[in-house]
Design a protein around this motif. Structure first.
Motif, PDB file in Angstrom:
ATOM      1  N   ALA A 120     102.705  29.055 -18.404  1.00  0.00           N
ATOM      2  CA  ALA A 120     102.385  27.781 -19.028  1.00  0.00           C
ATOM      3  C   ALA A 120     103.391  27.478 -20.119  1.00  0.00           C
ATOM      4  CB  ALA A 120     100.970  27.817 -19.604  1.00  0.00           C
ATOM      5  N   ALA A 121     103.548  26.198 -20.416  1.00  0.00           N
ATOM      6  CA  ALA A 121     104.517  25.764 -21.416  1.00  0.00           C
ATOM      7  C   ALA A 121     103.824  24.955 -22.499  1.00  0.00           C
ATOM      8  CB  ALA A 121     105.617  24.926 -20.771  1.00  0.00           C
ATOM      9  N   ALA A 122     104.203  25.237 -23.730  1.00  0.00           N
ATOM     10  CA  ALA A 122     103.672  24.501 -24.877  1.00  0.00           C
ATOM     11  C   ALA A 122     104.835  24.039 -25.733  1.00  0.00           C
ATOM     12  CB  ALA A 122     102.740  25.388 -25.684  1.00  0.00           C
ATOM     13  N   ASP A 123     104.781  22.813 -26.185  1.00  0.00           N
ATOM     14  CA  ASP A 123     105.828  22.331 -27.074  1.00  0.00           C
ATOM     15  C   ASP A 123     105.220  21.892 -28.399  1.00  0.00           C
ATOM     16  OD1 ASP A 123     106.333  18.861 -25.980  1.00  0.00           O
ATOM     17  OD2 ASP A 123     104.526  20.033 -26.292  1.00  0.00           O
ATOM     18  N   THR A 175     113.659  21.149 -20.342  1.00  0.00           N
ATOM     19  CA  THR A 175     114.414  22.341 -20.725  1.00  0.00           C
ATOM     20  C   THR A 175     113.574  23.142 -21.695  1.00  0.00           C
ATOM     21  OG1 THR A 175     115.493  21.206 -22.556  1.00  0.00           O
ATOM     22  CG2 THR A 175     116.619  21.183 -20.435  1.00  0.00           C
ATOM     23  N   PHE A 176     113.953  24.387 -21.862  1.00  0.00           N
ATOM     24  CA  PHE A 176     113.146  25.288 -22.658  1.00  0.00           C
ATOM     25  C   PHE A 176     113.277  25.063 -24.165  1.00  0.00           C
ATOM     26  CE2 PHE A 176     111.253  27.023 -19.304  1.00  0.00           C
ATOM     27  CZ  PHE A 176     111.681  28.215 -18.751  1.00  0.00           C
ATOM     28  N   ASP A 177     114.126  24.160 -24.567  1.00  0.00           N
ATOM     29  CA  ASP A 177     114.298  23.952 -25.993  1.00  0.00           C
ATOM     30  C   ASP A 177     112.973  23.611 -26.667  1.00  0.00           C
ATOM     31  OD1 ASP A 177     117.507  22.223 -25.665  1.00  0.00           O
ATOM     32  OD2 ASP A 177     116.934  24.329 -25.512  1.00  0.00           O
ATOM     33  N   ASP A 178     112.657  24.328 -27.736  1.00  0.00           N
ATOM     34  CA  ASP A 178     111.463  24.065 -28.541  1.00  0.00           C
ATOM     35  C   ASP A 178     110.160  24.235 -27.764  1.00  0.00           C
ATOM     36  OD1 ASP A 178     113.248  21.434 -30.208  1.00  0.00           O
ATOM     37  OD2 ASP A 178     112.978  23.517 -30.815  1.00  0.00           O
ATOM     38  N   TYR A 179     110.168  25.099 -26.782  1.00  0.00           N
ATOM     39  CA  TYR A 179     108.949  25.386 -26.040  1.00  0.00           C
ATOM     40  C   TYR A 179     108.533  26.837 -26.256  1.00  0.00           C
ATOM     41  CZ  TYR A 179     108.483  21.136 -23.276  1.00  0.00           C
ATOM     42  OH  TYR A 179     108.267  19.847 -22.873  1.00  0.00           O
ATOM     43  N   VAL A 180     107.265  27.057 -26.113  1.00  0.00           N
ATOM     44  CA  VAL A 180     106.723  28.405 -25.980  1.00  0.00           C
ATOM     45  C   VAL A 180     106.277  28.545 -24.525  1.00  0.00           C
ATOM     46  CG1 VAL A 180     104.921  30.014 -26.654  1.00  0.00           C
ATOM     47  CG2 VAL A 180     105.960  28.518 -28.374  1.00  0.00           C
ATOM     48  N   ILE A 181     106.754  29.570 -23.864  1.00  0.00           N
ATOM     49  CA  ILE A 181     106.350  29.845 -22.486  1.00  0.00           C
ATOM     50  C   ILE A 181     105.442  31.067 -22.517  1.00  0.00           C
ATOM     51  CG2 ILE A 181     107.082  30.348 -20.141  1.00  0.00           C
ATOM     52  CD1 ILE A 181     107.999  27.624 -21.148  1.00  0.00           C
ATOM     53  N   GLY A 182     104.267  30.885 -21.981  1.00  0.00           N
ATOM     54  CA  GLY A 182     103.294  31.966 -21.994  1.00  0.00           C
ATOM     55  C   GLY A 182     102.902  32.402 -20.598  1.00  0.00           C
ATOM     56  N   TRP A 183     102.504  33.643 -20.497  1.00  0.00           N
ATOM     57  CA  TRP A 183     101.892  34.180 -19.276  1.00  0.00           C
ATOM     58  C   TRP A 183     100.424  34.474 -19.584  1.00  0.00           C
ATOM     59  CZ3 TRP A 183     103.759  34.250 -14.474  1.00  0.00           C
ATOM     60  CH2 TRP A 183     105.139  34.173 -14.278  1.00  0.00           C
ATOM     61  N   GLY A 209     100.478  22.455 -22.418  1.00  0.00           N
ATOM     62  CA  GLY A 209     100.299  21.205 -21.700  1.00  0.00           C
ATOM     63  C   GLY A 209     100.637  21.266 -20.223  1.00  0.00           C
ATOM     64  N   SER A 210     101.404  22.273 -19.838  1.00  0.00           N
ATOM     65  CA  SER A 210     101.825  22.383 -18.438  1.00  0.00           C
ATOM     66  C   SER A 210     101.536  23.779 -17.935  1.00  0.00           C
ATOM     67  CB  SER A 210     103.321  22.086 -18.313  1.00  0.00           C
ATOM     68  OG  SER A 210     103.618  20.779 -18.768  1.00  0.00           O
ATOM     69  N   TRP A 211     101.020  23.866 -16.723  1.00  0.00           N
ATOM     70  CA  TRP A 211     100.645  25.140 -16.124  1.00  0.00           C
ATOM     71  C   TRP A 211     101.234  25.256 -14.726  1.00  0.00           C
ATOM     72  CZ3 TRP A 211      97.556  29.003 -18.321  1.00  0.00           C
ATOM     73  CH2 TRP A 211      97.021  28.688 -19.573  1.00  0.00           C
ATOM     74  N   GLY A 212     101.639  26.460 -14.376  1.00  0.00           N
ATOM     75  CA  GLY A 212     102.045  26.739 -13.014  1.00  0.00           C
ATOM     76  C   GLY A 212     100.828  26.990 -12.143  1.00  0.00           C
ATOM     77  N   GLN A 213     101.062  27.235 -10.872  1.00  0.00           N
ATOM     78  CA  GLN A 213      99.967  27.336  -9.910  1.00  0.00           C
ATOM     79  C   GLN A 213      99.356  28.719  -9.831  1.00  0.00           C
ATOM     80  OE1 GLN A 213     103.000  27.838  -9.198  1.00  0.00           O
ATOM     81  NE2 GLN A 213     103.126  29.327  -7.546  1.00  0.00           N
TER      82      GLN A 213
END
Length: 126
Positions: free
Chosen positions: A96-99, A27-35, A114-118
């Motif tokens: 991408a997502a960073a926590d 879930t998006f809690d405490d994450y930064v979502i970047g483009w 730590g996680s990236w989309g395609q």
């Protein structure tokens, strides 16, 4: 943890596109979502990000006033609305997502995600 980016395509200069980044496995809690985006022959660069904690948003100078990032936490999806597109916006766009980032004052560097989309290809014709 999976991220699925979509919404890219071919558009004429001045046009608009909306990219989506759907997350699963967290879930998006405490994450930064970047483009981020990477144009042919160029390094990947940060475009925008949004913090899940308070919805703060940050933009690269090159897209300020034209792009808008938003999130729908109920759908675990982040959007990037891109208006007034220019040929120089042509690139593969990644989400991408960073926590664990406590303080965000700008788009966090790529190494923190730590996680990236395609990736989804955006082509802007002149």
């Amino acid at each position: 943890v999976q991220l699925q980016a979509s919404g890219g395509g071919l558009v004429q200069a001045g046009g608009s596109l909306r990219l989506s980044c759907a997350a699963s496995g967290f879930t998006f809690d405490d994450y930064v979502i970047g483009w981020f985006r990477q144009a042919p022959g160029k390094e990947r660069e940060g475009v925008s990000c949004i913090t899940s904690s308070d919805g703060s948003t940050y933009y690269a100078d090159s897209v300020k006033g034209r792009f808008t990032i938003s999130s729908d936490n109920a759908k675990n999806t982040v959007y990037l609305q891109m208006n007034s597109l220019k040929p120089e916006d042509t690139a593969v766009y990644y989400c991408a997502a960073a926590d664990g980032i406590v303080v965000v004052t700008a788009i966090p560097p790529m190494g923190l995600y730590g996680s990236w989309g395609q990736g989804t290809l955006v082509t802007v014709s002149s």
